[in-house]
Design a protein around this motif. Structure first.
Motif, PDB file in Angstrom:
ATOM      1  N   VAL A 207       0.865  -1.193   0.000  1.00 54.31           N
ATOM      2  CA  VAL A 207       0.000   0.000   0.000  1.00 54.31           C
ATOM      3  C   VAL A 207       0.893   1.231   0.000  1.00 54.31           C
ATOM      4  CG1 VAL A 207      -1.771   1.267   1.251  1.00 54.31           C
ATOM      5  CG2 VAL A 207      -1.782  -1.248   1.252  1.00 54.31           C
ATOM      6  N   ASP A 208       0.715   2.089  -0.992  1.00 54.95           N
ATOM      7  CA  ASP A 208       1.534   3.291  -1.103  1.00 54.95           C
ATOM      8  C   ASP A 208       1.085   4.341  -0.089  1.00 54.95           C
ATOM      9  OD1 ASP A 208       3.034   2.269  -3.174  1.00 54.95           O
ATOM     10  OD2 ASP A 208       1.604   2.933  -4.694  1.00 54.95           O
ATOM     11  N   VAL A 209       2.070   5.062   0.398  1.00 54.50           N
ATOM     12  CA  VAL A 209       1.807   6.180   1.308  1.00 54.50           C
ATOM     13  C   VAL A 209       2.379   7.432   0.672  1.00 54.50           C
ATOM     14  CG1 VAL A 209       2.165   7.122   3.615  1.00 54.50           C
ATOM     15  CG2 VAL A 209       1.885   4.649   3.304  1.00 54.50           C
ATOM     16  N   PHE A 210       1.623   8.493   0.652  1.00 54.36           N
ATOM     17  CA  PHE A 210       2.012   9.734  -0.012  1.00 54.36           C
ATOM     18  C   PHE A 210       3.337  10.256   0.553  1.00 54.36           C
ATOM     19  CE2 PHE A 210       1.653  14.443  -0.334  1.00 54.36           C
ATOM     20  CZ  PHE A 210       1.700  14.539  -1.718  1.00 54.36           C
ATOM     21  N   LEU A 211       4.224  10.646  -0.364  1.00 54.10           N
ATOM     22  CA  LEU A 211       5.534  11.228  -0.038  1.00 54.10           C
ATOM     23  C   LEU A 211       6.509  10.229   0.593  1.00 54.10           C
ATOM     24  CD1 LEU A 211       4.598  14.802   1.307  1.00 54.10           C
ATOM     25  CD2 LEU A 211       5.378  14.140  -0.993  1.00 54.10           C
ATOM     26  N   GLN A 212       6.176   8.958   0.575  1.00 54.18           N
ATOM     27  CA  GLN A 212       7.116   7.946   1.074  1.00 54.18           C
ATOM     28  C   GLN A 212       7.693   7.166  -0.084  1.00 54.18           C
ATOM     29  OE1 GLN A 212       6.270   5.457   4.321  1.00 54.18           O
ATOM     30  NE2 GLN A 212       5.611   7.091   5.696  1.00 54.18           N
ATOM     31  N   TYR A 213       9.005   6.899   0.048  1.00 53.72           N
ATOM     32  CA  TYR A 213       9.727   6.238  -1.042  1.00 53.72           C
ATOM     33  C   TYR A 213       9.224   4.815  -1.259  1.00 53.72           C
ATOM     34  CZ  TYR A 213      13.578   3.913  -3.474  1.00 53.72           C
ATOM     35  OH  TYR A 213      14.320   3.173  -4.343  1.00 53.72           O
ATOM     36  N   GLN A 214       8.902   4.145  -0.171  1.00 53.39           N
ATOM     37  CA  GLN A 214       8.524   2.746  -0.260  1.00 53.39           C
ATOM     38  C   GLN A 214       7.182   2.546   0.407  1.00 53.39           C
ATOM     39  OE1 GLN A 214      11.464   0.147   1.341  1.00 53.39           O
ATOM     40  NE2 GLN A 214      10.592  -1.695   0.465  1.00 53.39           N
ATOM     41  N   GLY A 215       6.333   1.691  -0.195  1.00 48.98           N
ATOM     42  CA  GLY A 215       5.032   1.402   0.378  1.00 48.98           C
ATOM     43  C   GLY A 215       5.138   0.512   1.594  1.00 48.98           C
ATOM     44  N   ILE A 216       3.973   0.244   2.187  1.00 44.90           N
ATOM     45  CA  ILE A 216       3.902  -0.587   3.391  1.00 44.90           C
ATOM     46  C   ILE A 216       3.173  -1.874   3.030  1.00 44.90           C
ATOM     47  CG2 ILE A 216       2.898  -0.751   5.709  1.00 44.90           C
ATOM     48  CD1 ILE A 216       3.356   2.298   5.907  1.00 44.90           C
ATOM     49  N   ASN A 217       3.754  -3.005   3.435  1.00 47.61           N
ATOM     50  CA  ASN A 217       3.195  -4.307   3.087  1.00 47.61           C
ATOM     51  C   ASN A 217       2.083  -4.689   4.055  1.00 47.61           C
ATOM     52  OD1 ASN A 217       4.844  -4.989   0.840  1.00 47.61           O
ATOM     53  ND2 ASN A 217       6.550  -5.325   2.250  1.00 47.61           N
ATOM     54  N   PHE A 218       1.040  -5.270   3.466  1.00 48.97           N
ATOM     55  CA  PHE A 218      -0.090  -5.775   4.245  1.00 48.97           C
ATOM     56  C   PHE A 218      -0.291  -7.250   3.923  1.00 48.97           C
ATOM     57  CE2 PHE A 218      -0.945  -1.450   5.080  1.00 48.97           C
ATOM     58  CZ  PHE A 218      -1.934  -1.342   6.041  1.00 48.97           C
ATOM     59  N   SER A 219      -0.644  -8.038   4.960  1.00 46.97           N
ATOM     60  CA  SER A 219      -1.178  -9.385   4.728  1.00 46.97           C
ATOM     61  C   SER A 219      -2.665  -9.218   4.443  1.00 46.97           C
ATOM     62  CB  SER A 219      -0.960 -10.269   5.958  1.00 46.97           C
ATOM     63  OG  SER A 219       0.396 -10.573   6.125  1.00 46.97           O
ATOM     64  N   ALA A 220      -3.119  -9.713   3.296  1.00 46.00           N
ATOM     65  CA  ALA A 220      -4.484  -9.419   2.865  1.00 46.00           C
ATOM     66  C   ALA A 220      -5.166 -10.671   2.342  1.00 46.00           C
ATOM     67  CB  ALA A 220      -4.484  -8.331   1.785  1.00 46.00           C
ATOM     68  N   THR A 238     -16.086 -10.255   3.151  1.00 46.85           N
ATOM     69  CA  THR A 238     -15.240 -10.517   4.336  1.00 46.85           C
ATOM     70  C   THR A 238     -13.763 -10.323   3.991  1.00 46.85           C
ATOM     71  OG1 THR A 238     -15.422 -12.875   3.793  1.00 46.85           O
ATOM     72  CG2 THR A 238     -16.816 -12.057   5.573  1.00 46.85           C
ATOM     73  N   ALA A 239     -13.479  -9.282   3.221  1.00 51.85           N
ATOM     74  CA  ALA A 239     -12.079  -8.945   2.925  1.00 51.85           C
ATOM     75  C   ALA A 239     -11.398  -8.453   4.204  1.00 51.85           C
ATOM     76  CB  ALA A 239     -12.010  -7.890   1.838  1.00 51.85           C
ATOM     77  N   MET A 240     -10.075  -8.689   4.289  1.00 48.37           N
ATOM     78  CA  MET A 240      -9.327  -8.338   5.505  1.00 48.37           C
ATOM     79  C   MET A 240      -7.896  -7.986   5.133  1.00 48.37           C
ATOM     80  SD  MET A 240      -9.502  -7.920   8.693  1.00 48.37           S
ATOM     81  CE  MET A 240      -8.328  -7.552   9.968  1.00 48.37           C
ATOM     82  N   ALA A 241      -7.302  -7.025   5.858  1.00 46.78           N
ATOM     83  CA  ALA A 241      -5.902  -6.638   5.612  1.00 46.78           C
ATOM     84  C   ALA A 241      -5.291  -6.148   6.926  1.00 46.78           C
ATOM     85  CB  ALA A 241      -5.807  -5.558   4.544  1.00 46.78           C
ATOM     86  N   CYS A 242      -4.062  -6.563   7.170  1.00 41.48           N
ATOM     87  CA  CYS A 242      -3.319  -6.150   8.378  1.00 41.48           C
ATOM     88  C   CYS A 242      -1.893  -5.785   7.997  1.00 41.48           C
ATOM     89  CB  CYS A 242      -3.281  -7.285   9.407  1.00 41.48           C
ATOM     90  SG  CYS A 242      -4.857  -7.633  10.197  1.00 41.48           S
ATOM     91  N   PRO A 243      -1.358  -4.683   8.561  1.00 40.64           N
ATOM     92  CA  PRO A 243       0.012  -4.262   8.195  1.00 40.64           C
ATOM     93  C   PRO A 243       1.063  -5.251   8.709  1.00 40.64           C
ATOM     94  CG  PRO A 243      -0.810  -2.926  10.008  1.00 40.64           C
ATOM     95  CD  PRO A 243      -1.959  -3.770   9.551  1.00 40.64           C
ATOM     96  N   VAL A 244       2.020  -5.521   7.841  1.00 35.55           N
ATOM     97  CA  VAL A 244       3.127  -6.419   8.204  1.00 35.55           C
ATOM     98  C   VAL A 244       4.306  -5.605   8.726  1.00 35.55           C
ATOM     99  CG1 VAL A 244       4.778  -8.112   7.328  1.00 35.55           C
ATOM    100  CG2 VAL A 244       2.394  -8.149   6.554  1.00 35.55           C
ATOM    101  N   HIS A 351     -11.326  -0.529  12.873  1.00 39.67           N
ATOM    102  CA  HIS A 351     -10.113  -1.310  12.528  1.00 39.67           C
ATOM    103  C   HIS A 351      -9.154  -1.232  13.727  1.00 39.67           C
ATOM    104  CE1 HIS A 351      -6.875  -2.301   9.276  1.00 39.67           C
ATOM    105  NE2 HIS A 351      -7.074  -3.281  10.137  1.00 39.67           N
ATOM    106  N   THR A 352      -8.956  -2.353  14.406  1.00 37.12           N
ATOM    107  CA  THR A 352      -8.065  -2.417  15.571  1.00 37.12           C
ATOM    108  C   THR A 352      -6.799  -3.201  15.196  1.00 37.12           C
ATOM    109  OG1 THR A 352      -9.948  -2.377  17.086  1.00 37.12           O
ATOM    110  CG2 THR A 352      -7.822  -3.116  17.973  1.00 37.12           C
ATOM    111  N   ILE A 353      -5.654  -2.571  15.390  1.00 39.71           N
ATOM    112  CA  ILE A 353      -4.368  -3.210  15.056  1.00 39.71           C
ATOM    113  C   ILE A 353      -3.549  -3.333  16.334  1.00 39.71           C
ATOM    114  CG2 ILE A 353      -2.260  -3.068  13.685  1.00 39.71           C
ATOM    115  CD1 ILE A 353      -3.817  -1.173  11.791  1.00 39.71           C
ATOM    116  N   ILE A 354      -3.236  -4.559  16.701  1.00 44.39           N
ATOM    117  CA  ILE A 354      -2.359  -4.814  17.854  1.00 44.39           C
ATOM    118  C   ILE A 354      -0.966  -5.106  17.310  1.00 44.39           C
ATOM    119  CG2 ILE A 354      -1.926  -6.319  19.826  1.00 44.39           C
ATOM    120  CD1 ILE A 354      -4.941  -6.852  19.933  1.00 44.39           C
ATOM    121  N   LYS A 355      -0.006  -4.308  17.724  1.00 47.39           N
ATOM    122  CA  LYS A 355       1.342  -4.391  17.133  1.00 47.39           C
ATOM    123  C   LYS A 355       2.396  -4.474  18.240  1.00 47.39           C
ATOM    124  CE  LYS A 355       4.016  -3.931  13.389  1.00 47.39           C
ATOM    125  NZ  LYS A 355       3.970  -4.868  12.254  1.00 47.39           N
TER     126      LYS A 355
END
Length: 821
Positions: A207-220, A238-244, A351-355
């Motif tokens: 997933v691309d983030v504005f003004l960032q050189y590299q995107g962020i990977n998600f398990s989807a 029932t689509a789902m995605a979580c940041p890796v 959307h709750t993310i436990i990291k």
């Protein structure tokens, strides 16, 4: 008790204090409504909505989702029962059971709730208003074609999932999905899908983030869930995605970035509105004031949410880590992010993310301090600081490894020093006199004591191991240096060195020559070492004696002994003995006019070559040469010898000279004189007899004799050179043997005339006590000498060449006082 519970939104948290389970094995089970306990493993936990993690050094956290497999729902409350079994054996025999039942109010559900746990993803959606094919933009008509036959033929409780993957679409029945590790649940109002991160259908999406050189990977996972409700076939997205990833570490700061707009979760959405962004630690939400006090920073931009945490900040904790055997630490913090938004498709999504964020390994140097107690002769080494998750398990010294409980049997005492902040240090205590402590002489009266031990540690719960070498040196003023006393007898220079406590591996040297027992024997020197005393005897005329001066009173000779370190050969201690010897030791005036003169090289004439010494007649050269002596043998009528007369004697004079090449002036002169009596009357008694009986005629010749001391009456085992001095008690028997070694002539017989004992090594010293007088035992002796017969044997070829006798041990006394040398 050992467990405490807490409700944190739609998640129940139960904390176990590991100190209550110290030195025990334990298992965690979940109890269903029928009372059956299901033991947790990784697969079951990720499928059923459970998470087990270490939340600090001394606690384990168990988390359960409100819609976990064994939750019991009653109105707006969900109940979870946990069973902990503990045992002292790994097979869990005689286990003790602890039960904990906890209930939580789960509040109002959002139309769609997404949960990113550390081991699974969970999506639950409201099914009150089914979507139609027209509304369901994500799926194509063939999704229905895949699902419809099974749904039509199945019962109302059977439903199906269609996974959308780039290369294909795959439909799974509930039973197949469950077997594949997916968690499925349906209530009257909600449909739930739980997906382990190890599932086959998971895709990695950037997933691309504005003004960032590299995107962020998600398990989807893109999926559609179909179910039958009365006569209708219904479907939910029932689509789902979580940041890796999305975590960076810059300037001692953790930066966690989460994109806000994830297309996979926003299929068919045309409007998007932020409702709420909250951050917390350990599932506890933090207010703005609390975040500021901890120096946390939260930014909610148009495209992303960014959380910044200073490394080491309150809320996280350090834990020990090991990299390539090196001790270090990582900072760990359990963050969570809750993001609420509204869109035109779902209404409200939560959307709750436990990291759990763990910083990279940082090496940590361990301080080692020495604080020895010299008055108690104890060495103390303190190692640390350590975090509470470290345990000392064994130590290794001199190649031997021992467990800590057994270390005290090897002289090592270990104990912990605990501090208020939870950190600790370890103290190693050992006696200065322990065999494993290396002792080394330093200087003057100082000795260095070296502790060299390797400590092995283990971390909990990761069970990583690392070792810490501990080398400390303590200087102690307890060195005792060797001392020496010297004396000379008629023909030898003698040194007796009394050992100290620092010279166990010091070696005796004369200049650069190591005086070993073998080397001493080759030069006819005497070297005896009994562990406490080192006795050295060197003949006056030998190559290792220095001749410093000679005059009318005699010759000054000296012997220099150096003790050197046996490892480094560094000089440690010097000893010397100087004596004046009679000049008669250098000259023999034989009755037949032969003169034997020995010239010695003086220390002051360093370049003198003894082989170039001559007499007055320079053609007369030495017959025997060593490095420091030259021996001439000649007749008084040769070699330029002059003579002088007076009324009673005739004197023969000559000089030993040394000339440097090209110089006729001698740089060395040794004058010697032999006196002979001119008139001498000798009375000779002569008596003529006819046919005189056979008799022994006295004569002169060279005889080689030996005197040995034996251990037993059998005379089979003599004392060796290394066993002297021999220690005996009063009245204990001493067995002597005198043997004629040369010549080996069967016509000769050995007879002993006089034998006596002295109180020193000089045969002429006093007091004396006769043992044999004219070949007989001393009649005044309380314990008379006993002769033993000598018989022919393999060792004894000529019995007549040996005499054996037995003497009882005695000591010299004067009045009632013992006399000692």
């Amino acid at each position: 008790g050992p467990m405490s519970s807490e409700c944190l939104g739609n998640i129940l948290s139960i904390t176990l204090n590991t100190e209550d389970f110290e030195d025990k094995y334990f298992s965690i089970s979940v109890v269903d409504q029928s009372g059956i306990a299901w033991e947790l493993d990784e697969a079951m936990a990720s499928q059923c909505g459970y998470t087990v993690t270490y939340s600090s050094w001394s606690s384990i956290e168990f988390r359960a989702s409100a819609l976990s497999c064994h939750s019991h729902l009653e109105k707006d409350v969900f109940i979870v029962t946990v069973q902990i079994n503990t045992s002292r054996t790994p097979n869990m025999n005689n286990a003790t059971t602890h039960l904990k039942s906890a209930s939580c109010y789960y509040g109002l559900w959002s139309p769609r709730e997404l949960l990113c746990e550390s081991n699974y993803m969970e999506v639950s959606v409201r099914r009150e208003i089914p979507q139609t094919v027209k509304d369901f933009i994500q799926d194509e008509p063939e999704d229905w074609t895949l699902a419809f036959p099974e749904a039509k033929a199945g019962k109302a409780s059977i439903w199906q999932i269609v996974f959308h993957q780039p290369e294909e679409k795959k439909a799974l029945l509930v039973s197949d999905a469950w077997s594949a590790g997916y968690g499925l649940n349906a209530t009257d109002t909600r449909v739930l899908l739980r997906i382990p991160y190890t599932a086959e259908q998971i895709q990695l999406v950037e997933v691309d983030v504005f003004l960032q050189y590299q995107g962020i990977n998600f398990s989807a996972v893109r999926s559609s869930t179909f179910y039958r409700q009365r006569w209708m076939i219904l479907t939910v997205d029932t689509a789902m995605a979580c940041p890796v990833d999305g975590v960076d570490y810059t300037n001692k700061t953790i930066i966690w970035t989460v994109p806000k707009y994830i297309q996979l979760l926003s299929a068919g959405v045309t409007s998007f509105k932020d409702v709420l962004v909250e951050v917390g630690v350990d599932l506890h939400k933090l207010s703005g004031k609390e975040m500021a006090s901890r120096k946390y920073a939260l930014s909610n931009d148009l495209n992303a949410i960014t959380v910044k945490i200073p490394i080491g900040a309150e809320g996280g904790y350090y834990k020990t880590s090991v990299s390539n055997g090196q001790h270090g630490a990582k900072y760990t913090i359990n963050l969570f992010l809750e993001h609420h938004w509204e869109d035109n498709k779902w209404g409200l999504t939560k959307h709750t993310i436990i990291k759990e964020i763990e910083t990279p390994f940082e090496p940590v140097e361990l301080a080692i301090t020495s604080n020895s107690n010299l008055s108690a002769r104890l060495m103390n080494a303190t190692v640390g600081m350590f975090l509470p998750d470290v345990e000392l398990v064994n130590l290794t010294t001199e190649g031997a490894t021992v467990a800590i409980p057994e270390a005290v049997q090897h002289g090592y005492l270990t104990y912990e020093i605990r501090h208020a902040n939870g950190s600790k240090a370890y103290v190693i205590q050992v006696s200065l006199d322990a065999p494993s402590i290396k002792k080394e002489y330093m200087r003057a009266d100082m000795r260095a004591y070296t502790l060299n031990v390797t400590l092995a540690f283990i971390t909990h719960p990761t069970r990583e191991t690392f070792a810490v070498p501990v080398i400390t040196v303590t200087a102690v003023k307890d060195a005792v240096l060797p001392k020496a006393k010297g004396f000379c007898d008629g023909r030898n220079l003698r040194l007796v060195i009394t050992r100290g406590n620092v010279d166990q591996n010091w070696l005796p040297f004369i200049s650069d020559w190591n005086l070993t027992p073998e080397a001493a024997q080759n030069y006819s020197y005497s070297l005896r070492d009994n562990g406490t005393h080192l006795a050295i005897s060197v003949p006056f005329l030998s190559s290792h004696v220095n001749y410093e001066d000679f005059n009318t009173s005699g010759i000054k000779a000296s012997l220099h002994i150096t003790l050197k370190d046996g490892t480094t050969l560094a000089n440690r201690k010097d000893f010397s003995i100087s004596c004046i010897f009679s000049s008669s030791e250098l000259i023999q005036c034989l009755p037949n006019g032969t003169v034997v003169i020995t010239a010695v090289k003086l220390v002051g004439v360093a370049d003198l070559d003894t082989s170039l010494l001559v007499l007055r007649d320079r053609r007369c050269k030495p017959s025997q040469v060593t490095e420091k002596t030259a021996t001439f043998k000649f007749n008084v009528n040769t070699c330029g010898t002059s003579r002088k007369f007076n009324s009673t004697t005739m004197a023969y004079e000559n000089d030993v000279l040394y000339f440097r090449p090209g110089n006729d002036t001698p740089v060395y002169r040794l004058k010697f004189i032999c006196w002979y009596a001119i008139k001498q009357t000798i009375d000779v008694k002569y008596e003529s007899k006819k046919n005189p009986p056979p008799s022994i005629k006295p004569g002169f010749g060279s005889l080689a004799l030996s005197l040995k001391l034996f251990k037993e009456k059998s005379y089979s085992d003599p004392y060796q050179e290394s066993e002297y001095p021999v220690v005996k008690y009063l009245r204990e028997a001493l067995y002597f043997e005198v043997e004629l070694l040369q010549p080996k002539d069967a016509r000769l017989e050995l007879n002993l005339s006089d034998c006596w004992a002295t109180n020193s090594q000089s045969q002429d010293s006093f007091p004396q006590w006769p043992i044999l007088i004219n070949g007989c035992e001393n009649s005044e002796d309380s314990y008379r000498t006993v002769f033993h017969k000598v018989n022919y044997s393999v060792r004894v070829k000529f019995p007549q060449h040996l005499k054996r006798f037995e003497v009882r041990m005695f000591t010299f006394v004067q009045g009632t006082t013992l006399l000692q040398e």
